[in-house]
Design a protein around this motif. Structure first.
Motif, PDB file in Angstrom:
ATOM      1  N   VAL A 118       0.846  -1.214   0.000  1.00 46.13           N
ATOM      2  CA  VAL A 118       0.000   0.000   0.000  1.00 46.13           C
ATOM      3  C   VAL A 118       0.880   1.262   0.000  1.00 46.13           C
ATOM      4  N   ASN A 119       1.656   1.388  -1.055  1.00 43.65           N
ATOM      5  CA  ASN A 119       2.620   2.483  -1.182  1.00 43.65           C
ATOM      6  C   ASN A 119       1.984   3.856  -1.009  1.00 43.65           C
ATOM      7  N   SER A 120       0.805   4.058  -1.594  1.00 49.45           N
ATOM      8  CA  SER A 120       0.170   5.374  -1.492  1.00 49.45           C
ATOM      9  C   SER A 120      -0.173   5.712  -0.044  1.00 49.45           C
ATOM     10  N   LEU A 121      -0.711   4.743   0.709  1.00 49.36           N
ATOM     11  CA  LEU A 121      -1.032   4.993   2.114  1.00 49.36           C
ATOM     12  C   LEU A 121       0.236   5.236   2.922  1.00 49.36           C
ATOM     13  N   PRO A 180       0.429  11.596   5.175  1.00 50.14           N
ATOM     14  CA  PRO A 180       0.999  12.241   6.370  1.00 50.14           C
ATOM     15  C   PRO A 180       1.017  11.294   7.562  1.00 50.14           C
ATOM     16  N   ALA A 181       2.052  11.412   8.385  1.00 50.91           N
ATOM     17  CA  ALA A 181       2.269  10.466   9.477  1.00 50.91           C
ATOM     18  C   ALA A 181       1.089  10.399  10.440  1.00 50.91           C
ATOM     19  N   ASN A 182       0.423  11.524  10.680  1.00 48.63           N
ATOM     20  CA  ASN A 182      -0.658  11.564  11.668  1.00 48.63           C
ATOM     21  C   ASN A 182      -2.052  11.558  11.044  1.00 48.63           C
ATOM     22  N   MET A 183      -2.147  11.211   9.766  1.00 49.00           N
ATOM     23  CA  MET A 183      -3.419  11.328   9.070  1.00 49.00           C
ATOM     24  C   MET A 183      -4.486  10.400   9.643  1.00 49.00           C
ATOM     25  N   ILE A 229     -10.058  -3.571  13.045  1.00 45.95           N
ATOM     26  CA  ILE A 229     -10.264  -3.066  14.397  1.00 45.95           C
ATOM     27  C   ILE A 229      -9.319  -1.894  14.632  1.00 45.95           C
ATOM     28  N   SER A 230      -9.860  -0.747  15.003  1.00 40.35           N
ATOM     29  CA  SER A 230      -9.040   0.436  15.264  1.00 40.35           C
ATOM     30  C   SER A 230      -9.396   1.017  16.628  1.00 40.35           C
ATOM     31  N   LYS A 231      -8.497   1.820  17.174  1.00 39.74           N
ATOM     32  CA  LYS A 231      -8.705   2.412  18.494  1.00 39.74           C
ATOM     33  C   LYS A 231      -9.886   3.372  18.491  1.00 39.74           C
ATOM     34  N   GLU A 232     -10.026   4.133  17.419  1.00 38.47           N
ATOM     35  CA  GLU A 232     -11.140   5.061  17.266  1.00 38.47           C
ATOM     36  C   GLU A 232     -11.986   4.610  16.093  1.00 38.47           C
ATOM     37  N   ALA A 233     -13.155   5.209  15.962  1.00 39.57           N
ATOM     38  CA  ALA A 233     -14.038   4.826  14.855  1.00 39.57           C
ATOM     39  C   ALA A 233     -13.372   5.071  13.512  1.00 39.57           C
ATOM     40  N   ASP A 287      -1.191   4.595  10.475  1.00 36.40           N
ATOM     41  CA  ASP A 287      -0.422   3.439  10.931  1.00 36.40           C
ATOM     42  C   ASP A 287      -1.300   2.214  11.130  1.00 36.40           C
ATOM     43  N   GLU A 288      -2.535   2.409  11.575  1.00 37.43           N
ATOM     44  CA  GLU A 288      -3.449   1.287  11.747  1.00 37.43           C
ATOM     45  C   GLU A 288      -3.822   0.682  10.397  1.00 37.43           C
ATOM     46  N   ALA A 289      -4.010   1.545   9.392  1.00 46.57           N
ATOM     47  CA  ALA A 289      -4.340   1.047   8.057  1.00 46.57           C
ATOM     48  C   ALA A 289      -3.161   0.278   7.460  1.00 46.57           C
ATOM     49  N   LEU A 290      -1.952   0.788   7.646  1.00 43.51           N
ATOM     50  CA  LEU A 290      -0.776   0.075   7.144  1.00 43.51           C
ATOM     51  C   LEU A 290      -0.695  -1.321   7.749  1.00 43.51           C
ATOM     52  N   GLU A 291      -0.938  -1.409   9.053  1.00 42.34           N
ATOM     53  CA  GLU A 291      -0.889  -2.704   9.720  1.00 42.34           C
ATOM     54  C   GLU A 291      -1.984  -3.630   9.215  1.00 42.34           C
ATOM     55  N   TYR A 292      -3.176  -3.093   9.027  1.00 42.08           N
ATOM     56  CA  TYR A 292      -4.306  -3.904   8.574  1.00 42.08           C
ATOM     57  C   TYR A 292      -4.026  -4.509   7.204  1.00 42.08           C
ATOM     58  N   TYR A 293      -3.642  -3.685   6.235  1.00 41.27           N
ATOM     59  CA  TYR A 293      -3.436  -4.189   4.880  1.00 41.27           C
ATOM     60  C   TYR A 293      -2.185  -5.071   4.790  1.00 41.27           C
ATOM     61  N   ARG A 294      -1.162  -4.758   5.570  1.00 41.24           N
ATOM     62  CA  ARG A 294       0.025  -5.619   5.579  1.00 41.24           C
ATOM     63  C   ARG A 294      -0.323  -7.010   6.071  1.00 41.24           C
ATOM     64  N   ARG A 295      -1.109  -7.087   7.148  1.00 41.74           N
ATOM     65  CA  ARG A 295      -1.474  -8.391   7.690  1.00 41.74           C
ATOM     66  C   ARG A 295      -2.314  -9.190   6.701  1.00 41.74           C
ATOM     67  N   ILE A 296      -3.155  -8.510   5.936  1.00 38.42           N
ATOM     68  CA  ILE A 296      -3.943  -9.215   4.924  1.00 38.42           C
ATOM     69  C   ILE A 296      -3.018  -9.856   3.892  1.00 38.42           C
ATOM     70  N   VAL A 297      -2.032  -9.091   3.440  1.00 43.48           N
ATOM     71  CA  VAL A 297      -1.098  -9.607   2.433  1.00 43.48           C
ATOM     72  C   VAL A 297      -0.306 -10.789   2.977  1.00 43.48           C
ATOM     73  N   THR A 298       0.248 -10.636   4.170  1.00 50.82           N
ATOM     74  CA  THR A 298       1.119 -11.688   4.707  1.00 50.82           C
ATOM     75  C   THR A 298       0.320 -12.907   5.178  1.00 50.82           C
ATOM     76  N   SER A 299      -0.818 -12.688   5.818  1.00 53.83           N
ATOM     77  CA  SER A 299      -1.601 -13.813   6.329  1.00 53.83           C
ATOM     78  C   SER A 299      -2.174 -14.662   5.213  1.00 53.83           C
ATOM     79  N   ASN A 300      -2.506 -14.014   4.097  1.00 48.78           N
ATOM     80  CA  ASN A 300      -3.068 -14.752   2.965  1.00 48.78           C
ATOM     81  C   ASN A 300      -2.003 -15.162   1.953  1.00 48.78           C
ATOM     82  N   GLN A 301      -0.763 -14.813   2.255  1.00 50.82           N
ATOM     83  CA  GLN A 301       0.357 -15.164   1.378  1.00 50.82           C
ATOM     84  C   GLN A 301       0.073 -14.779  -0.075  1.00 50.82           C
ATOM     85  N   LEU A 302      -0.367 -13.540  -0.241  1.00 50.48           N
ATOM     86  CA  LEU A 302      -0.677 -13.068  -1.584  1.00 50.48           C
ATOM     87  C   LEU A 302       0.584 -13.004  -2.431  1.00 50.48           C
ATOM     88  N   ASN A 303       0.408 -13.272  -3.717  1.00 47.78           N
ATOM     89  CA  ASN A 303       1.525 -13.265  -4.666  1.00 47.78           C
ATOM     90  C   ASN A 303       1.768 -11.814  -5.101  1.00 47.78           C
TER      91      ASN A 303
END
Length: 328
Positions: free
Chosen positions: A35-38, A42-45, A62-66, A71-87
Motif C-alpha cells: 500500500v505504497n500510497s497509504l 501524512p504520518a498523523n493522518m 479493528i481500530s482504536k477510534e471509529a 499506521d493502523e491502516a498500514l498494519e491492517y493491509y500488511r497483515r492481509i497480504v502476509t496472512s493470505n500469502q498473496l503473490n
C-alpha cells in the motif's frame, strides 16, 4: 499467468484476494512497499471513513477510534497480504502495458511478463497537480506533506484548501510554524473532514493562521513567495511551500495502454461499470483510477466492489471458453 494486477494498494490487494479465492493465477506488482500510497500519507493522518468502510473481503478492521489512522491502516493491509500469502512483487515499477495476440506484454524496471488479463489499480497519488509557476522546483517546495516537526519555527505557505492542506496547516501551526494559507477559492473546501473544518476556520478567524482567499501563487523565490490577491500583488517572507493542490492519475500511462479517455476536463476512462473492463479487451480498471480527474468520486469503501466484478467477469469468460489457456 491469467491475471496481472498493477498496484498493491487496498483495491489491488482486494483483486488479489478475489483471484486467489477463484483459483485464478495472478501476480500483484507494486512500485513501492505494500500500500505504497497509504505509506506516503501524512504520518498523523486520520481517515474520513470509519474502519469498517475500509475493510476488504469482509476481514474485520479493528481500530482504536471509529476513524482509523494511517499506521493502523498500514498494519491492517500488511497483515492481509502476509496472512493470505498473496503473490505480490514489491518495489517493481510497471513501465508499459500493451495488448499482444491473446494477452498482454507488461514491462517493468525488472522483468517482462505475458499475462492473459490485466487490472490497473494504481490510484492517483503519484502525480501532483503542479502550480506551474517560476520557482516551483526549488528544494523548499514540496507537493507532499509528511510530518509537522520539520517545519517548526519556520514560515510555511500552504497552498490549497482540501483535507491535506488543512491538516498540514493545523499540524504545522501547532508545532510552532508561522502558517499562511493560499486558497484559490473564496473559502475552505466544503469536503474537508467535518470535525476539522471548524478548527481551521476558527484558527483563521482568530488570526493564528493567515489566509489569502481568491488568491494564487505567481512566483516562489528562495526567501519569499509572490501572490496575486484581490487587493493586488503581495510578497511574503517564506521558508517552505507545501503545494497541496491535489493529484491526478497517470493519463499518459492509460492512453499508452490503449484506454480511451473523455476529451473534456474530466478525462474519464472508458470502461463497462458491470465488469470494469475497458475498451481494450482483457484490460480492467479498479479503484479511484476510474474517476479520471474526479478523484473525489471513488474511495476504498465504494470501489472495493470492483474486485468482485472483475473476477466474476473473468470466470464468465472461462466458462464461455473452457479451452482458454493462461499465458505465462
Amino acid at each position: 499467468m491469467e491475471l496481472m494486477i498493477i498496484g498493491g494498494g487496498p483495491i489491488g490487494i482486494a483483486c488479489g484476494l478475489e483471484a486467489h479465492k477463484a483459483g485464478i493465477s495472478y501476480l500483484i506488482l507494486e512500485k513501492g512497499p505494500i500500500v505504497n500510497s497509504l505509506y506516503n500519507y501524512p504520518a498523523n493522518m486520520q481517515f474520513f471513513s470509519s474502519s469498517e468502510r475500509l475493510e476488504i473481503d469482509g476481514i474485520p478492521f479493528i481500530s482504536k477510534e471509529a476513524k482509523p489512522k494511517r499506521d493502523e491502516a498500514l498494519e491492517y493491509y500488511r497483515r492481509i497480504v502476509t496472512s493470505n500469502q498473496l503473490n505480490i512483487n514489491l518495489f517493481e515499477k510497471v513501465t508499459s502495458v500493451r495488448r499482444e495476440g491473446e494477452g498482454f506484454t507488461v514491462e517493468t524496471d525488472k522483468a517482462r511478463y505475458h499475462p492473459g488479463n490485466v487490472v490497473i489499480a494504481t490510484g492517483f497519488y503519484d502525480l501532483p497537480n503542479r502550480l506551474g509557476v517560476p520557482g516551483e522546483d526549488l528544494p523548499k517546495v514540496s507537493h507532499y506533506y509528511k510530518d509537522p516537526h520539520y517545519y517548526a519555527c519556520r514560515k510555511v505557505a500552504v497552498v490549497g484548501a482540501s483535507n491535506s492542506a488543512v491538516d498540514a496547516a493545523l499540524e504545522c501551526w501547532r508545532k510552532g510554524a508561522e502558517v499562511t494559507m493560499v486558497v484559490r477559492g473564496p473559502e475552505i473546501g466544503q469536503r474537508v473532514k467535518y470535525w476539522v473544518r471548524p478548527d481551521i476556520i476558527n484558527r483563521i478567524e482568530e488570526g493564528s493562521i493567515r489566509a489569502f482567499y481568491n488568491s494564487t501563487v505567481t512566483e516562489i523565490r528562495e526567501g519569499d513567495i509572490r501572490l496575486q490577491t484581490p487587493e493586488g500583488p503581495r510578497v511574503l517572507p517564506n521558508d517552505f511551500v507545501l503545494a497541496l493542490t491535489g493529484y491526478r492519475p497517470n493519463f499518459d500511462f492509460l492512453e499508452a495502454a490503449g484506454i480511451s479517455l473523455s476529451e473534456d476536463e474530466k478525462r474519464l476512462p472508458a470502461y463497462n461499470p458491470e465488469s470494469m473492463e475497458t475498451n481494450v479487451p482483457g484490460l480492467y480498471l479498479a479503484g479511484v483510477i476510474c474517476g479520471g480527474m474526479e478523484t473525489h468520486k471513488w474511495f476504498i469503501e465504494n470501489s472495493r466492489e470492483h474486485a468482485r466484478l472483475i473476477i466474476a467477469d473473468l470466470l464468465r469468460k472461462k466458462q464461455a471458453d473452457p479451452t482458454q489457456k493462461p499465458t505465462r
